[in-house]
Structures are given as structure tokens and as C-alpha cells.
Design a protein around this motif. Structure first.
Motif, short mmCIF file in Angstrom:
data_model
loop_
_atom_site.label_atom_id
_atom_site.label_comp_id
_atom_site.label_asym_id
_atom_site.label_seq_id
_atom_site.Cartn_x
_atom_site.Cartn_y
_atom_site.Cartn_z
N ASN A 1 1.82 0.74 5.84
CA ASN A 1 0.79 1.77 6.76
C ASN A 1 -0.48 1.40 5.91
OD1 ASN A 1 -0.69 3.88 7.64
ND2 ASN A 1 0.41 5.43 6.57
N GLU B 1 -10.41 4.37 -0.08
CA GLU B 1 -9.77 3.23 -0.20
C GLU B 1 -8.20 3.22 0.35
OE1 GLU B 1 -9.99 4.82 -3.93
OE2 GLU B 1 -11.92 5.02 -2.91
N ALA B 2 -7.83 4.52 0.60
CA ALA B 2 -6.57 4.36 1.25
C ALA B 2 -6.59 4.50 2.75
CB ALA B 2 -5.90 5.56 0.83
N ASP C 1 -3.26 -6.80 -5.28
CA ASP C 1 -3.75 -6.80 -4.17
C ASP C 1 -2.89 -7.35 -2.77
OD1 ASP C 1 -5.90 -6.82 -2.27
OD2 ASP C 1 -6.91 -8.68 -3.16
N ILE C 2 -2.78 -6.68 -2.06
CA ILE C 2 -1.90 -6.87 -1.05
C ILE C 2 -0.59 -7.56 -1.48
CG2 ILE C 2 -1.56 -7.90 1.48
CD1 ILE C 2 -4.66 -7.58 1.41
N GLY D 1 0.91 -1.17 0.00
CA GLY D 1 -0.07 0.00 -0.14
C GLY D 1 0.92 1.25 -0.09
N THR D 2 1.57 1.27 -1.13
CA THR D 2 2.77 2.33 -0.92
C THR D 2 2.57 3.83 -1.10
OG1 THR D 2 5.03 2.50 -1.79
CG2 THR D 2 3.53 2.23 -3.50
N GLY D 3 1.24 4.07 -1.90
CA GLY D 3 0.73 5.25 -1.84
C GLY D 3 1.63 6.24 -2.76
N ASP E 1 0.61 -1.74 -4.60
CA ASP E 1 -0.39 -1.03 -4.35
C ASP E 1 -1.61 -1.41 -5.23
OD1 ASP E 1 -0.81 2.09 -2.71
OD2 ASP E 1 -2.50 1.49 -3.81
N ILE E 2 -2.89 -1.47 -4.83
CA ILE E 2 -4.15 -1.57 -5.56
C ILE E 2 -4.62 -0.49 -6.78
CG2 ILE E 2 -5.98 -1.20 -4.14
CD1 ILE E 2 -6.48 -4.34 -4.97
N1 SAM Z 1 2.28 4.10 2.28
C1 SAM Z 1 1.70 5.25 2.15
C2 SAM Z 1 2.03 6.28 3.15
O1 SAM Z 1 2.21 6.01 4.38
O2 SAM Z 1 1.78 7.62 3.10
C3 SAM Z 1 0.05 5.10 1.86
C4 SAM Z 1 -0.56 4.69 2.97
S1 SAM Z 1 -2.42 4.82 2.56
C5 SAM Z 1 -2.87 4.74 4.57
C6 SAM Z 1 -2.86 2.92 1.91
C7 SAM Z 1 -2.63 2.56 0.89
O3 SAM Z 1 -2.80 1.29 0.85
C8 SAM Z 1 -3.21 3.29 -0.31
O4 SAM Z 1 -2.35 3.79 -1.40
C9 SAM Z 1 -4.18 2.43 -0.76
O5 SAM Z 1 -4.22 2.75 -2.44
C10 SAM Z 1 -3.65 0.94 -0.81
N2 SAM Z 1 -4.40 -0.13 -0.84
C11 SAM Z 1 -5.75 0.01 -0.46
N3 SAM Z 1 -5.99 -1.47 -0.59
C12 SAM Z 1 -5.21 -2.17 -0.96
C13 SAM Z 1 -4.87 -3.63 -1.42
N4 SAM Z 1 -5.93 -4.52 -1.45
N5 SAM Z 1 -3.61 -4.09 -1.91
C14 SAM Z 1 -2.81 -3.19 -1.86
N6 SAM Z 1 -2.75 -2.01 -1.49
C15 SAM Z 1 -4.19 -1.38 -1.17
#
Ligand code: SAM
Ligand code: GLN
Length: 277
Positions: free
Chosen positions: A186, A208-209, A171-172, A120-122, A143-144
Motif C-alpha cells: 500500500n 512521505e507516507a 528504498d523500495i 512501505g510497511t508503516g 520502509d524508508i
Molecule cells: N503499509 C502501511 C499501511 O497500509 O497502513 C503503510 C502504508 S503508507 C500509505 C506508505 C508507506 O511507504 C509509509 O510508511 C512510508 O514511510 C513508506 N515509503 C515511502 N517512500 C518509500 C520508499 N521509497 N521506500 C520504502 N518505503 C517508502
């Protein structure tokens, strides 16, 4: 119009929009438009703005009045001393997440050529800061969101670390086969009920984040289940958690025989959970 005059107008407008940080925000926007550091505004109070600068300033100010976060307006956010490009659709990196980066760096300081995964690198905030600080590190980040993948690649290029990172839309951890030294994340961790109570600015960020099922705990369970076999011996999970989640997440890790540690953020809130294999 002078710097002083335009700031007075801006303070009033942002105050009317119920923005608590109206002084700071007006100054940040003006220093961005004038391309001068914030402290210089005070000594240049009588300086006149060009009409182009005024127009640009009021355009950005209007966005702020609509409660768009400053980082989206300026398309940048500083994290761990580095400048990250951000835009709508991407979570704005938070200062409390810097602690997670510090803890991971400390845990890997004696490793040669470590490999890690950031889930979930954002914007890439965690993963790319780690790469900047530890030059022998290789990272996989997932990241999704297609947009997150695109922006993380952009930031990796801006920060000059793109040759040490693999960015994957998935997905994850689906499809990832690697043995790694650590998995950092995170993830979204806000429950649906809590989401409703958030500030208008946070609601401009992608849902979704932020939102996670099972009262916010869903992603920790999934990451631990899917990731535990990817960790080498003595490998570790490093998670940012919500203010009331540290013990729950630590329990998930002790249940599978991992050794846990909990760290507080600067506000004294339990913010990071480590689980070592
Ligand atoms: N890592 C970044 C930061 O700390 O600023 C972003 C964190 S944000 C809280 C969570 C991230 O998880 C979002 O970018 C979102 O798109 C991603 N995410 C949500 N569902 C996911 C999934 N099923 N698999 C992978 N990533 C996912
Ligand atoms: N710390 C963020 C907030 O309070 C939430 C980030 C997350 O869900 N991982 O808005």
C-alpha cells in the motif's frame, strides 16, 4: 462532574472545532480514560469522575480539538482485529486496507511455507496481520522511514510474530535479493494536487507516507520494475490503489505480461489490483 455532564461539554467543544464525528470521538476518548467499553458510558451516565480522570480527559480532548487524529491521541489503532501501536510519524492503518490482506490470504491459502515482501510497511499493519493469520508464512518488510522500522518491530513483538519477519530500512527493494511468492504494498499514491484537498487530520500524518510523484503512480512503476524478477513463477503483486488508479496500475502489469484482477472495497471503489506472473 458526571459522565453525562463531561460528555455534554466535550460534544460542544468538538463541534466548535468542526469535527463531524464529535459524539463518537468524545465517547471514544472518555471510554479510554475510564477504561470501560463505550456502551457502558450510557448506563453509567451518573457516575462521577475523579479529578485525575477529568484532567486526563480534557488534556486528550484538547488534542482532538486541534484535529489530531484519535489514533495518535490513544496511540493505538485496530486493524484486521489486531491492536497496533501507532504514533505521529506513522501512517494510521485504514479499514479499506483490510481487503488487501484478505485477498492476499486467500491467494496464499494453499501454499506451504510461503515467503512475501511488504513494501512501505508503516506500522506493519499488512505484514503482521498476514503473519498472524498464516502461521507458516515468512515476511520481509521494508520502509524508508526509520520510525516505521522501529514501530513495526515493536508491533511484531506485541503480536508475537517477530521470529518470522525481517524488517529492513531501505528504498523500495534496494539490496533485497530473495525469490518470493508475492509482493504486497500500500504505497504512497496521492498526487500533490490531491494532497491539498485532504482533511486536517490526514495532514497530521507523514507526507512521505501519502504523496507520490507522477500523479500518484510513481511507486507502482518502481515496485513492478524492481520486483518482477524477485517473484517466482505464478508469484503475484498485490497493490492497494487510489480511487482512480486501478486501470492504470493494471495496465502496467499487463504490459509486462502479467494476468490481472481488480477488486472493489466496501464503498464500491476499485481498491486492489493483483498481477500474477
Ligand atoms: N503499509 C502501511 C499501511 O497500509 O497502513 C503503510 C502504508 S503508507 C500509505 C506508505 C508507506 O511507504 C509509509 O510508511 C512510508 O514511510 C513508506 N515509503 C515511502 N517512500 C518509500 C520508499 N521509497 N521506500 C520504502 N518505503 C517508502
Ligand atoms: N487511503 C489513504 C488516504 O486516503 C492514502 C493511503 C496511501 O496513500 N496509500 O488518506
Amino acid at each position: 462532574m458526571t459522565v453525562k455532564e463531561i460528555l455534554e461539554i466535550a460534544y460542544k467543544k468538538l463541534k466548535n472545532a468542526e469535527i463531524e464525528t464529535y459524539i463518537l470521538d468524545a465517547q471514544i476518548i472518555l471510554s479510554y480514560v475510564l477504561k470501560v467499553p463505550k456502551w457502558k458510558l450510557i448506563i453509567e451516565a451518573d457516575k462521577k469522575l475523579t479529578s485525575k480522570q477529568q484532567k486526563e480527559f480534557f488534556k486528550l480532548l484538547t488534542l482532538r480539538e486541534k484535529r489530531i487524529p484519535i489514533a495518535y491521541i490513544l496511540k493505538q489503532k485496530e486493524f484486521f482485529g489486531y491492536n497496533f501501536y501507532v504514533e505521529e510519524g506513522i501512517l494510521i492503518p485504514r479499514p479499506e486496507t483490510e481487503i488487501l490482506v484478505e485477498i492476499v490470504l486467500n491467494k496464499i491459502k494453499d501454499l506451504n511455507n510461503p515467503i512475501g515482501i511488504d513494501i512501505g510497511t508503516g506500522s506493519g499493519a499488512i505484514c503482521l496481520s498476514l503473519l498472524k493469520e498464516k502461521t507458516s508464512l515468512l515476511m520481509i518488510c521494508t520502509d524508508i522511514s526509520q520510525k516505521a522500522v522501529k514501530i513495526t518491530l515493536k508491533n511484531a513483538k506485541l503480536l508475537n510474530v517477530e521470529d518470522r519477519v525481517k524488517i529492513i530500512r531501505t528504498d523500495i527493494l534496494k539490496g533485497i535479493k530473495a525469490t518470493v511468492d508475492f509482493i504486497v504494498s500500500n504505497p504512497p499514491y496521492i498526487s500533490r494536487e490531491e494532497y491539498e484537498t485532504l482533511q486536517p487530520e490526514v495532514k497530521k500524518e507523514p507526507k512521505e507516507a501519502l504523496i507520490a510523484e507522477k500523479g500518484g503512480i510513481f511507486f507502482y512503476e518502481e515496485i513492478i520494475n524492481q520486483g518482477r524478477d524477485l517473484l517466482r513463477d505464478k508469484g503475484f503483486f498485490a497493490f492497494e490503489v487510489g480511487y482512480n488508479q486501478a486501470q492504470k496500475v493494471a495496465n502496467l502489469l499487463t504490459n509486462i505480461g502479467f494476468k490481472t484482477e481488480i477488486y472493489k472495497d466496501l464503498a464500491g471503489i476499485n481498491r486492489v489490483v493483483i498481477g500474477e506472473k
